[in-house]
Design a protein around this motif. Sequence first.
Motif, mmCIF file in Angstrom:
data_model
loop_
_atom_site.group_PDB
_atom_site.id
_atom_site.type_symbol
_atom_site.label_atom_id
_atom_site.label_comp_id
_atom_site.label_asym_id
_atom_site.label_seq_id
_atom_site.Cartn_x
_atom_site.Cartn_y
_atom_site.Cartn_z
ATOM 1 N N ALA A 83 13.289 9.129 -16.806
ATOM 2 C CA ALA A 83 11.910 9.361 -15.778
ATOM 3 C C ALA A 83 11.202 9.116 -14.863
ATOM 4 N N TYR A 84 10.930 10.206 -14.462
ATOM 5 C CA TYR A 84 10.039 9.514 -13.089
ATOM 6 C C TYR A 84 8.903 8.230 -13.201
ATOM 7 N N ILE A 85 8.660 7.657 -11.843
ATOM 8 C CA ILE A 85 8.188 6.346 -12.233
ATOM 9 C C ILE A 85 7.228 6.677 -12.540
ATOM 10 N N ASN A 86 6.722 7.381 -11.631
ATOM 11 C CA ASN A 86 4.912 7.720 -12.735
ATOM 12 C C ASN A 86 4.998 8.250 -13.852
ATOM 13 N N THR A 87 5.529 6.639 -14.451
ATOM 14 C CA THR A 87 4.571 6.753 -16.154
ATOM 15 C C THR A 87 3.984 5.552 -16.511
ATOM 16 N N THR A 102 12.218 8.002 -8.641
ATOM 17 C CA THR A 102 11.223 8.505 -7.782
ATOM 18 C C THR A 102 11.767 10.155 -7.431
ATOM 19 N N SER A 103 10.931 10.375 -6.193
ATOM 20 C CA SER A 103 10.748 11.258 -5.538
ATOM 21 C C SER A 103 12.214 11.339 -4.883
ATOM 22 N N SER A 104 11.957 10.465 -3.436
ATOM 23 C CA SER A 104 13.175 10.161 -3.025
ATOM 24 C C SER A 104 14.298 9.671 -3.507
ATOM 25 N N PHE A 115 0.365 2.756 -11.943
ATOM 26 C CA PHE A 115 1.550 2.634 -12.807
ATOM 27 C C PHE A 115 2.723 2.000 -11.453
ATOM 28 N N MET A 116 1.781 1.971 -10.278
ATOM 29 C CA MET A 116 2.907 1.284 -9.795
ATOM 30 C C MET A 116 2.461 -0.006 -9.297
ATOM 31 N N ALA A 117 1.314 -0.808 -9.704
ATOM 32 C CA ALA A 117 1.426 -2.037 -10.231
ATOM 33 C C ALA A 117 1.739 -2.785 -11.397
ATOM 34 N N GLY A 136 4.553 2.627 2.207
ATOM 35 C CA GLY A 136 5.817 3.537 1.830
ATOM 36 C C GLY A 136 5.462 4.147 1.052
ATOM 37 N N ASP A 137 6.556 5.187 0.117
ATOM 38 C CA ASP A 137 6.988 5.736 -1.132
ATOM 39 C C ASP A 137 6.996 5.045 -2.212
ATOM 40 N N SER A 138 6.869 5.290 -3.526
ATOM 41 C CA SER A 138 7.204 4.570 -4.754
ATOM 42 C C SER A 138 8.502 4.041 -4.561
ATOM 43 N N TYR A 139 9.405 4.593 -4.093
ATOM 44 C CA TYR A 139 10.618 4.116 -3.890
ATOM 45 C C TYR A 139 10.619 2.613 -3.522
ATOM 46 N N ALA A 167 0.885 -1.176 0.139
ATOM 47 C CA ALA A 167 0.282 0.112 -0.104
ATOM 48 C C ALA A 167 0.906 0.972 -0.045
ATOM 49 N N HIS A 168 0.661 1.850 -1.113
ATOM 50 C CA HIS A 168 1.330 3.454 -0.935
ATOM 51 C C HIS A 168 0.872 4.411 0.335
ATOM 52 N N SER A 169 1.950 5.369 0.586
ATOM 53 C CA SER A 169 1.864 5.962 2.006
ATOM 54 C C SER A 169 0.264 6.984 1.417
ATOM 55 N N TYR A 170 -0.076 7.137 0.398
ATOM 56 C CA TYR A 170 -0.999 7.754 0.236
ATOM 57 C C TYR A 170 -3.091 7.347 0.920
ATOM 58 N N GLN A 171 -2.719 5.854 1.053
ATOM 59 C CA GLN A 171 -3.750 5.396 1.106
ATOM 60 C C GLN A 171 -4.201 5.870 2.737
ATOM 61 N N GLY A 175 11.581 17.523 0.825
ATOM 62 C CA GLY A 175 11.220 15.763 0.061
ATOM 63 C C GLY A 175 10.315 14.873 -0.585
ATOM 64 N N SER A 176 10.873 14.261 -0.524
ATOM 65 C CA SER A 176 9.193 12.775 -1.445
ATOM 66 C C SER A 176 8.761 12.712 0.321
ATOM 67 N N THR A 177 7.955 12.003 -0.735
ATOM 68 C CA THR A 177 6.479 11.218 0.868
ATOM 69 C C THR A 177 7.350 10.803 2.508
ATOM 70 N N ALA A 178 8.865 9.942 1.759
ATOM 71 C CA ALA A 178 8.920 9.197 3.146
ATOM 72 C C ALA A 178 9.767 10.539 3.926
ATOM 73 N N VAL A 193 7.496 20.187 2.307
ATOM 74 C CA VAL A 193 6.575 19.661 0.743
ATOM 75 C C VAL A 193 7.406 19.179 -0.011
ATOM 76 N N HIS A 194 6.473 18.286 -0.876
ATOM 77 C CA HIS A 194 6.687 17.732 -1.518
ATOM 78 C C HIS A 194 7.344 18.146 -3.111
ATOM 79 N N PRO A 195 8.513 17.616 -3.798
ATOM 80 C CA PRO A 195 9.067 18.648 -5.691
ATOM 81 C C PRO A 195 8.394 18.605 -6.141
ATOM 82 N N GLU A 196 6.853 17.733 -5.856
ATOM 83 C CA GLU A 196 5.961 18.645 -6.963
ATOM 84 C C GLU A 196 5.223 19.352 -7.381
ATOM 85 N N CYS A 197 5.636 20.020 -5.858
ATOM 86 C CA CYS A 197 5.427 21.191 -5.767
ATOM 87 C C CYS A 197 5.666 21.910 -6.823
HETATM 88 P P1 13P Z 1 6.537 9.078 -3.984
HETATM 89 O O1 13P Z 1 5.669 8.122 -3.401
HETATM 90 O O2 13P Z 1 7.871 8.974 -4.835
HETATM 91 O O3 13P Z 1 6.842 10.543 -3.103
HETATM 92 O O4 13P Z 1 5.763 10.421 -4.878
HETATM 93 C C1 13P Z 1 4.307 10.744 -4.507
HETATM 94 C C2 13P Z 1 3.426 10.759 -5.918
HETATM 95 O O5 13P Z 1 3.117 11.316 -5.891
HETATM 96 C C3 13P Z 1 3.528 8.508 -5.650
HETATM 97 O O6 13P Z 1 1.706 9.686 -6.644
#
Ligand code: 13P
Length: 309
Positions: free
Chosen positions: A110-114, A127-129, A62-64, A38-41, A22-26, A212-215, A196-200
């Motif tokens: 490539a960001y893993i979000n692809t 990944t962001s981390s 994309f994570m699955a 945890g985070d994507s990485y 489970a990703h931490s955003y759940q 920094g990343s979620t983690a 702040v997350h670097p996607e901002c």
């Molecule tokens: P991380 O899990 O790499 O921090 O990415 C955040 C995010 O937006 C996941 O989709």
Amino acid sequence: MIRDIQDEIIRLKKENDICILAHSYQGHEILEVADFTGDSYKLSVDASKVTNKNILFCGVHFMAETAKMLSPDKHVYLANPLAGCPMAEQMDPEMITEIKNREPDRKVVAYINTTAALKTVCDVCVTSSSAVKIVSSMEDKKLLFIPDCNLGAFVQKACPDKDIMLLNGGCPVHAAVTGDEVREAKALHPGALVLVHPECRPEVSEQADYVGSTAGIINFARKSEAREFIIGTEISIAEHLQYDCPDKRFYIMSKKIVCPNMKLTTLSEVYNTARSIAAGDGEAFEILMSDELIAKARVCIDEMLRLGG
Ligand code: 13P
Ligand code: SF4
């Protein structure tokens, strides 16, 4: 009621050799039944080590897919088939191949979000981390970073010796926050540190005490001596941190940072997917990919694990 569903999920996963990632955003109730969170990485590394026959992924598509590429012999299921990531769909392989043909000496990061299809034309995933570590460890100077221009700008700042080309892509959830909203949140909570997350956008990251990343955000907040924090990433992280550190105060930076795709997965869907895997009724959404696609797309994920490990 929630406890009853959780107990059933735990029973089903034990009896049917299911590992839940489970990703931490759940939501908290989903993280409680997961084997790995945890985070994507971290989840990519965890997925490569799973020994169970079945993986049930709570996150976005994309994570699955990444879990399937790292464990091609396993059955990988996504709890909600509609949970995609809009950023992952923003660029297609033809568009990137065309740029590569024009600039053949640029390596594609490539960001893993692809999507897996897009990964087939890229050289390394991040990944962001892991992005700064991986980009700085690359020998190549000329890079194309896709799709997130905000994360790419953050990496460029941290790696000034690189020449990083960026395109106009990004996470619509994180990029919705404005510099004014940060100023308002700081005025409301003047003693709080801003994480702040670097996607901002840069106008948001520039006002942060930590980017920094979620983690990274979770670790920073846990270890910090400070008592109050404004959290500039998906609101579930503020919620999880509040559970973890009840003596500290966590404020959300903006009500806009809710990822509707991450929120599509509910505990009931995790239960229904586990039950379908157990019944073998074909109802669970399984990630299916050809061997050829896995082999081609995996190259840049293996490179990420090699350089980021
Ligand atoms: P991380 O899990 O790499 O921090 O990415 C955040 C995010 O937006 C996941 O989709
Ligand atoms: Fe995609 Fe952004 Fe949601 Fe992450 S938060 S899954 S990058 S839309």
